[in-house]
Design a protein around this motif. Structure first.
Motif, PDB file in Angstrom:
ATOM      1  N   GLY A 172      40.852  27.565  29.796  1.00  0.00           N
ATOM      2  CA  GLY A 172      41.481  28.862  30.066  1.00  0.00           C
ATOM      3  C   GLY A 172      41.603  29.660  28.792  1.00  0.00           C
ATOM      4  O   GLY A 172      41.878  29.116  27.732  1.00  0.00           O
TER       5      GLY A 172
ATOM      6  N   GLY B 222      46.753  27.731  38.377  1.00  0.00           N
ATOM      7  CA  GLY B 222      45.422  27.236  38.104  1.00  0.00           C
ATOM      8  C   GLY B 222      44.717  27.023  39.423  1.00  0.00           C
ATOM      9  O   GLY B 222      45.264  26.396  40.335  1.00  0.00           O
TER      10      GLY B 222
ATOM     11  N   VAL C 296      40.812  33.302  38.117  1.00  0.00           N
ATOM     12  CA  VAL C 296      41.670  33.519  36.949  1.00  0.00           C
ATOM     13  C   VAL C 296      43.074  33.948  37.376  1.00  0.00           C
ATOM     14  O   VAL C 296      44.060  33.632  36.740  1.00  0.00           O
TER      15      VAL C 296
ATOM     16  N   THR D   7      45.848  30.163  34.399  1.00  0.00           N
ATOM     17  CA  THR D   7      44.834  31.142  33.988  1.00  0.00           C
ATOM     18  C   THR D   7      43.511  30.463  33.630  1.00  0.00           C
ATOM     19  O   THR D   7      43.005  30.579  32.520  1.00  0.00           O
ATOM     20  N   ILE D   8      42.946  29.722  34.580  1.00  0.00           N
ATOM     21  CA  ILE D   8      41.674  29.046  34.316  1.00  0.00           C
ATOM     22  C   ILE D   8      40.545  30.069  34.362  1.00  0.00           C
ATOM     23  O   ILE D   8      40.401  30.818  35.330  1.00  0.00           O
ATOM     24  N   THR D   9      39.771  30.129  33.281  1.00  0.00           N
ATOM     25  CA  THR D   9      38.677  31.099  33.245  1.00  0.00           C
ATOM     26  C   THR D   9      37.305  30.437  33.318  1.00  0.00           C
ATOM     27  O   THR D   9      36.324  31.091  33.621  1.00  0.00           O
TER      28      THR D   9
END
Lengths: 157, 369
Positions: free
Chosen positions: A107, A67, A30, A92-94
């Protein structure tokens, strides 16, 4: 159950984890670590003063405008990494999920879902078959294909 | 400890100037006018300063070279003079020619053919290691600011973070680079100098104490015109309407000010982390995934918020004779013209240098805000 490190000292802050079709795992980072933030993390008194003296928007945080998704195996060896270095399309890839030869990327702060073709992945593999062990449960017999509508809303990464 | 000190200070010294960062307001109200500035010609490799001569040729210091630029948009460029160091501040004198600041060396004058005529390397027996800006009065007197005794201009961030006692100087000499003397000492990284319109005094910006001072030409105690800017003031130039143009190379942030109060942490940071990854202002344009980030900078729905805490920023202001901002030009956190280090007024046409993004550009002066 005994706990052991699979991967230690990652370059970022791990978020969701998911299975990959080749028996390895996908992991979303993240945010990325920065040397200054590592120093701050090692100094709780400094951080206490920071949160008391300056407003939340100004606090040090991980490098969130990037990312990054990595793939690692059971031994904790990182096999590959997928990047959006400037956070242009997918910061902000979650979370991420592999499905029938594609990787879907999400994200928490984003207004979009990414889709990335995985050239070497099994195009019939799905996460729910793998998690619910379909091959063992009903002799690998497949149910009718689920109908996915509105694929035009999916943006390719 | 610093929190306890703050509380004690507030009880025992209630009227002490707290020197908090002022909000951008009044003449400094944010806008996107600097982003609308028109780029002139191709990119430069880290341009630093610019000046116009009487004939309308534009001189730009970039890398180790000073370029002479001509043409309507200064797109015709030739290398005018080359140095071993990276030339910084420039000024034009009708008597002495082009005056160039050269780090770790001093200042020199250059003739029309690009040949160096003479050097001023020392004053009062002490070398001019960090010449940052230079200005010339009508009678030919040259004023130079020497940023710091300890660091060269390239190490400006180190100088900010070291927080040594101020050691900058304002130096004056005549057109032949003789009779050099120190007009003022103990300045906190003086980064810009301009002779006032009435030729009676000199405006000097001090970047680390965020202020603008006015010195009499003979020296003496300065009059502080602005004591607390939101940004780090850099070079200042005379405008065409008895006003002044002031470039800010970055804005202060609460995090930077906090780290400047945290002595132990700052020392550890300076020992363990490469300078371009420190908490602190930058000129922008560069990109490293290991940079410190602040929470307000998170991209929301794919957009970089313009009001996010800026690591780099673009700001140019027009000041009146008293130092009040009349108008300003901003390139905010999401903008593309950051780290403005110099301004020049060409009879109402205002040119700026964005060192961060390697451009020279013309300000949209007559737009309707």
């Amino acid at each position: 159950m005994r706990r052991g490190d699979v991967t230690a000292n990652l370059p970022g802050y791990p978020d969701n984890i998911n299975r990959a079709s080749d028996g390895t795992y996908w992991l979303a980072l993240v945010g990325l670590r920065s040397p200054v933030r590592d120093l701050a993390m090692a100094d709780p008194a400094f951080r206490t003063r920071m949160v008391k003296q300056i407003p939340p928007d100004e606090w040090l945080c991980p490098g969130i405008n990037f990312g990054c998704v990595i793939k690692f195996d059971d031994n904790g060896k990182v096999r590959e990494s997928l990047w959006d270095p400037g956070g242009i399309s997918h910061p902000t890839i979650t979370s991420m999920r592999e499905h029938k030869g594609y990787l879907y990327i999400g994200g928490l702060e984003n207004n979009r879902i990414g889709r990335l073709r995985l050239p070497n992945a099994d195009p019939t593999w799905t996460g729910w078959d793998s998690y619910w062990a379909r091959d063992k449960r009903d002799n690998g017999k497949l149910p009718p294909e689920p109908v996915i509508t509105r694929t035009d809303r999916v943006v390719s990464a | 400890m610093s929190l306890a000190r703050d509380i004690v200070d507030r009880i025992f010294f209630p009227s002490r100037d707290v020197h908090a960062i002022p909000v951008l307001d009044g003449g400094f109200s944010p806008n996107e006018r600097l982003d609308r500035a028109r780029q002139l010609g191709d990119l430069f490799d880290s341009p630093d300063a610019l000046v116009l001569d009487d004939a309308g040729t534009l001189y730009v210091s970039a890398g180790q070279t000073v370029y002479a630029c001509t043409g309507r948009d200064f797109e015709t460029r030739r290398a005018f003079v080359r140095f071993e160091g990276k030339p910084a501040g420039l000024a034009w004198s009708g008597i002495a020619g082009l005056v160039v600041c050269v780090p770790e060396r001093g200042i020199c004058t250059v003739d029309d053919a690009g040949k160096i005529k003479g050097w001023l390397e020392k004053v009062d027996g002490e070398a001019i290691r960090c010449p940052t800006a230079v200005a010339v009065a009508t009678d030919g007197t040259i004023f130079v600011t020497d940023g710091s005794r300890h660091n060269a201009p390239d190490l400006w961030l180190t100088d900010l973070m070291q927080k040594r006692s101020p050691s900058g100087r304002l130096i004056a000499c005549d057109a032949a680079l003789c009779n050099a003397h120190v007009v003022a000492a103990g300045l906190d990284w003086p980064g810009g100098v301009a002779v006032t319109h009435d030729e009676q005094s000199v405006h000097v910006t001090e970047s680390w104490s965020h202020r603008l001072c006015k010195f009499e030409r003979s020296g003496g105690k300065p009059q502080v015109l602005v004591k607390n800017f939101t940004g780090y003031p850099s070079r200042i130039a005379r405008g065409a309407n008895r006003d002044y143009w002031l470039a800010f190379f970055a804005l202060r942030t609460q995090l930077t000010e906090f780290v400047l109060r945290e002595h132990a942490f700052r020392t550890r940071m300076m020992t363990n982390v490469p300078p371009h990854l420190w908490v602190g202002p930058t000129l922008g344009g560069a990109f490293d995934y290991r940079e410190p980030t602040q929470i307000g900078r998170i991209k929301k729905l794919g957009i970089q918020k313009p009001w996010a805490p800026p690591r780099s920023y673009g700001l140019v202001a027009r000041l009146d004779a008293e130092g009040h901002a009349v108008e300003s030009f901003h390139s905010r956190a999401s903008g593309r013209l950051h780290g403005v280090t110099a301004v020049a007024d060409d009879c109402g046409r205002v040119l700026v240098v964005s060192k961060g993004h390697g451009k020279i550009a013309e300000l949209p002066v007559n737009d309707a805000n």
